[in-house]
Scaffold this motif. Structure first.
Motif, PDB file in Angstrom:
ATOM      1  N   PRO A 150       0.819  -1.216   0.000  1.00  0.00           N
ATOM      2  CA  PRO A 150       0.000   0.000   0.000  1.00  0.00           C
ATOM      3  C   PRO A 150       0.855   1.269   0.000  1.00  0.00           C
ATOM      4  O   PRO A 150       1.960   1.282   0.529  1.00  0.00           O
ATOM      5  CB  PRO A 150      -0.794  -0.118   1.313  1.00  0.00           C
ATOM      6  CG  PRO A 150       0.081  -0.949   2.206  1.00  0.00           C
ATOM      7  CD  PRO A 150       0.770  -1.924   1.297  1.00  0.00           C
ATOM      8  N   ARG A 151       0.324   2.315  -0.638  1.00  0.00           N
ATOM      9  CA  ARG A 151       0.993   3.621  -0.617  1.00  0.00           C
ATOM     10  C   ARG A 151       0.669   4.306   0.703  1.00  0.00           C
ATOM     11  O   ARG A 151      -0.412   4.129   1.267  1.00  0.00           O
ATOM     12  CB  ARG A 151       0.515   4.465  -1.791  1.00  0.00           C
ATOM     13  CG  ARG A 151       1.114   5.861  -1.838  1.00  0.00           C
ATOM     14  CD  ARG A 151       0.533   6.669  -2.975  1.00  0.00           C
ATOM     15  NE  ARG A 151       0.897   6.105  -4.271  1.00  0.00           N
ATOM     16  CZ  ARG A 151       0.449   6.575  -5.426  1.00  0.00           C
ATOM     17  NH1 ARG A 151      -0.403   7.586  -5.434  1.00  0.00           N
ATOM     18  NH2 ARG A 151       0.822   6.025  -6.560  1.00  0.00           N
ATOM     19  N   TYR A 152       1.607   5.104   1.200  1.00  0.00           N
ATOM     20  CA  TYR A 152       1.361   5.791   2.465  1.00  0.00           C
ATOM     21  C   TYR A 152       0.188   6.765   2.326  1.00  0.00           C
ATOM     22  O   TYR A 152      -0.074   7.307   1.250  1.00  0.00           O
ATOM     23  CB  TYR A 152       2.616   6.513   2.949  1.00  0.00           C
ATOM     24  CG  TYR A 152       2.937   7.815   2.222  1.00  0.00           C
ATOM     25  CD1 TYR A 152       2.489   9.042   2.704  1.00  0.00           C
ATOM     26  CD2 TYR A 152       3.709   7.815   1.059  1.00  0.00           C
ATOM     27  CE1 TYR A 152       2.787  10.227   2.054  1.00  0.00           C
ATOM     28  CE2 TYR A 152       4.017   8.995   0.402  1.00  0.00           C
ATOM     29  CZ  TYR A 152       3.553  10.197   0.903  1.00  0.00           C
ATOM     30  OH  TYR A 152       3.845  11.371   0.255  1.00  0.00           O
ATOM     31  N   LEU A 153      -0.522   6.965   3.425  1.00  0.00           N
ATOM     32  CA  LEU A 153      -1.679   7.851   3.438  1.00  0.00           C
ATOM     33  C   LEU A 153      -1.220   9.276   3.711  1.00  0.00           C
ATOM     34  O   LEU A 153      -0.527   9.535   4.704  1.00  0.00           O
ATOM     35  CB  LEU A 153      -2.685   7.403   4.502  1.00  0.00           C
ATOM     36  CG  LEU A 153      -3.235   5.976   4.350  1.00  0.00           C
ATOM     37  CD1 LEU A 153      -4.072   5.602   5.564  1.00  0.00           C
ATOM     38  CD2 LEU A 153      -4.049   5.857   3.065  1.00  0.00           C
ATOM     39  N   VAL A 171      -0.328  14.423   9.952  1.00  0.00           N
ATOM     40  CA  VAL A 171      -0.306  14.305  11.414  1.00  0.00           C
ATOM     41  C   VAL A 171       1.127  14.097  11.908  1.00  0.00           C
ATOM     42  O   VAL A 171       1.553  14.723  12.889  1.00  0.00           O
ATOM     43  CB  VAL A 171      -1.206  13.145  11.879  1.00  0.00           C
ATOM     44  CG1 VAL A 171      -1.076  12.932  13.388  1.00  0.00           C
ATOM     45  CG2 VAL A 171      -2.661  13.409  11.507  1.00  0.00           C
ATOM     46  N   ALA A 172       1.875  13.230  11.236  1.00  0.00           N
ATOM     47  CA  ALA A 172       3.258  12.974  11.630  1.00  0.00           C
ATOM     48  C   ALA A 172       4.099  14.250  11.561  1.00  0.00           C
ATOM     49  O   ALA A 172       4.945  14.511  12.425  1.00  0.00           O
ATOM     50  CB  ALA A 172       3.861  11.891  10.740  1.00  0.00           C
ATOM     51  N   LYS A 202      -6.996  -1.553   8.947  1.00  0.00           N
ATOM     52  CA  LYS A 202      -6.547  -2.767   8.281  1.00  0.00           C
ATOM     53  C   LYS A 202      -5.025  -2.854   8.184  1.00  0.00           C
ATOM     54  O   LYS A 202      -4.419  -3.882   8.481  1.00  0.00           O
ATOM     55  CB  LYS A 202      -7.130  -2.840   6.863  1.00  0.00           C
ATOM     56  CG  LYS A 202      -8.630  -3.105   6.815  1.00  0.00           C
ATOM     57  CD  LYS A 202      -9.111  -3.149   5.362  1.00  0.00           C
ATOM     58  CE  LYS A 202     -10.611  -3.425   5.289  1.00  0.00           C
ATOM     59  NZ  LYS A 202     -11.101  -3.449   3.878  1.00  0.00           N
ATOM     60  N   GLU A 203      -4.401  -1.775   7.727  1.00  0.00           N
ATOM     61  CA  GLU A 203      -2.974  -1.803   7.412  1.00  0.00           C
ATOM     62  C   GLU A 203      -2.093  -1.065   8.419  1.00  0.00           C
ATOM     63  O   GLU A 203      -0.873  -1.136   8.343  1.00  0.00           O
ATOM     64  CB  GLU A 203      -2.735  -1.208   6.019  1.00  0.00           C
ATOM     65  CG  GLU A 203      -3.504  -1.884   4.895  1.00  0.00           C
ATOM     66  CD  GLU A 203      -2.941  -3.251   4.562  1.00  0.00           C
ATOM     67  OE1 GLU A 203      -1.804  -3.541   4.969  1.00  0.00           O
ATOM     68  OE2 GLU A 203      -3.643  -4.023   3.881  1.00  0.00           O
ATOM     69  N   TYR A 239       5.022   3.515   4.774  1.00  0.00           N
ATOM     70  CA  TYR A 239       6.085   4.469   5.103  1.00  0.00           C
ATOM     71  C   TYR A 239       7.447   3.875   4.766  1.00  0.00           C
ATOM     72  O   TYR A 239       7.707   2.692   4.998  1.00  0.00           O
ATOM     73  CB  TYR A 239       6.041   4.840   6.583  1.00  0.00           C
ATOM     74  CG  TYR A 239       5.095   5.964   6.916  1.00  0.00           C
ATOM     75  CD1 TYR A 239       5.538   7.135   7.525  1.00  0.00           C
ATOM     76  CD2 TYR A 239       3.737   5.871   6.627  1.00  0.00           C
ATOM     77  CE1 TYR A 239       4.666   8.176   7.831  1.00  0.00           C
ATOM     78  CE2 TYR A 239       2.858   6.906   6.916  1.00  0.00           C
ATOM     79  CZ  TYR A 239       3.330   8.055   7.520  1.00  0.00           C
ATOM     80  OH  TYR A 239       2.464   9.084   7.824  1.00  0.00           O
ATOM     81  N   ASN A 240       8.316   4.712   4.224  1.00  0.00           N
ATOM     82  CA  ASN A 240       9.706   4.343   3.969  1.00  0.00           C
ATOM     83  C   ASN A 240      10.575   5.574   4.201  1.00  0.00           C
ATOM     84  O   ASN A 240      10.095   6.611   4.679  1.00  0.00           O
ATOM     85  CB  ASN A 240       9.872   3.792   2.544  1.00  0.00           C
ATOM     86  CG  ASN A 240       9.291   4.738   1.490  1.00  0.00           C
ATOM     87  OD1 ASN A 240       9.282   5.954   1.669  1.00  0.00           O
ATOM     88  ND2 ASN A 240       8.804   4.176   0.386  1.00  0.00           N
TER      89      ASN A 240
END
Length: 349
Positions: free
Chosen positions: A58-61, A67-68, A257-258, A264-265
């Motif tokens: 999955p691609r990061y949201l 928020v981060a 779910k994920e 994240y990378n």
């Protein structure tokens, strides 16, 4: 964030210390220029690249990234307040308690611009998911126009004839950049007309939100004596709350779910760090860079974004219309910061 250039005044060069300060001012100006160019260019390019890079899983949201970034900004500001408090935990606790907890109404004032900034940060991800970096960079300069209009209406600030002229040139330039072309050649990563419209609407909305929130925040800063770092902690607190609300409203199911940090990378964390710390870095160095240098930094950023978008990301093919529009925008950024008094009595660097 304010207009720090107007608060600066040249000091008479009558003593040796002033001469040394003048000697140091020259490299500081160009260090500031380099930081501004690096921050504005790298944030746009890394954000664009992170939203178009195809990876397994999955691609990061983008909502969680916002928020981060707010949390990281709070941590950075607390460390800066800690340093200003002579690295004393007791002094830090007293400052935070006195300036934030004991002044709830002052803190609540930041809820409005914080909510708008949170919306704006999310919109930037939407814009860069649908627009190439070069088009985004040029179009986003419309925030100069919205900021100027809100400054006139909310702060009763008067613009010079050069600034009004620059705003007209700016609008003409952005119009040319967005002008449809009949070019048959297409970039390797095709962008549909629909997604381009979504990106354009996102960046235009971000321009209005940036202009209003920036002027509103400046007004609050002028009305109180709290430091910029304290105000940014307050902004980050509300921004985190609004951001979490957005996460669970729009991406709650995917997060359950994920996980919150799905996809994240290292590249994602680079984008988060640049978004969180970029504004703080600019706030720290902006006093060393005058309007002309800031305009130069913006121009360099547009040029670099265009070149890298074409040669590296390969999602943009420049046209003659885009070239003229970009030149208009670059000229407008210089003209908006033009001070005829400095041209008559230039301040020696």
């Amino acid at each position: 964030m304010g207009d720090p250039e107007k608060e600066e005044a040249p000091e008479p060069e009558t003593t040796q210390p002033n001469t040394q300060e003048t000697t140091m001012a020259l490299p500081l100006k160009y260090i500031s220029l380099g930081i501004l160019v690096f921050q504005t260019t790298s944030l746009v390019l890394t954000m664009r690249y992170s939203r178009t890079l195809k990876e397994e899983g999955p691609r990061y949201l983008s909502s969680t990234a916002v928020v981060a970034a707010e949390v990281l900004k709070i941590v950075a500001c607390i460390l800066l307040v800690y340093k200003e408090s002579s690295c004393s935990l007791r002094a830090l606790n007293r400052v935070l308690h006195d300036e934030i907890i004991n002044k709830p109404m002052e803190t609540l004032k930041l809820a409005i611009p914080s909510g708008i900034y949170t919306l704006q940060n999310n919109l930037l991800y939407v814009a860069l998911s649908n627009l190439d970096a070069a088009t985004y960079q040029v179009t986003y300069q419309l925030k100069i126009l919205t900021t100027a209009l809100f400054s006139v209406s909310m702060l009763q600030r008067k613009l010079t004839k050069y600034q009004w002229l620059s705003l007209l040139i700016l609008m003409a330039g952005v119009t040319l950049v967005q002008w449809p072309t009949d070019s048959t050649s297409a970039p390797s990563k095709e962008v549909s007309v629909g997604s381009r419209f979504v990106g354009l609407m996102a960046v235009l909305t971000a321009c209005f939100s940036s202009g209003f929130a920036g002027v509103y925040f400046e007004k609050i800063l002028k009305e109180t004596k709290q430091s910029v770092w304290i105000r940014n902690i307050q902004l980050g607190f509300f921004g985190g709350i609004f951001g979490l609300m957005g996460v669970f409203v729009y991406d709650g199911e995917q997060v359950s779910k994920e996980g919150f940090f799905q996809g994240y990378n290292n590249l994602t964390w680079t984008v988060v760090a640049l978004q969180a710390l970029g504004g703080l870095v600019i706030a720290a160095v902006i006093k060393y860079a005058d309007n002309i240098l800031k305009g130069f930094a913006t121009s360099l950023s547009i040029i670099l974004s265009t070149l890298i978008s074409y040669f590296w990301l390969q999602d943009f093919i420049p046209t003659s219309i885009f070239f003229f529009g970009a030149m208009f925008v670059i000229s407008a950024t210089f003209l908006y910061g033009y001070d005829p008094k400095q041209s008559v009595n230039p301040i020696k660097a």
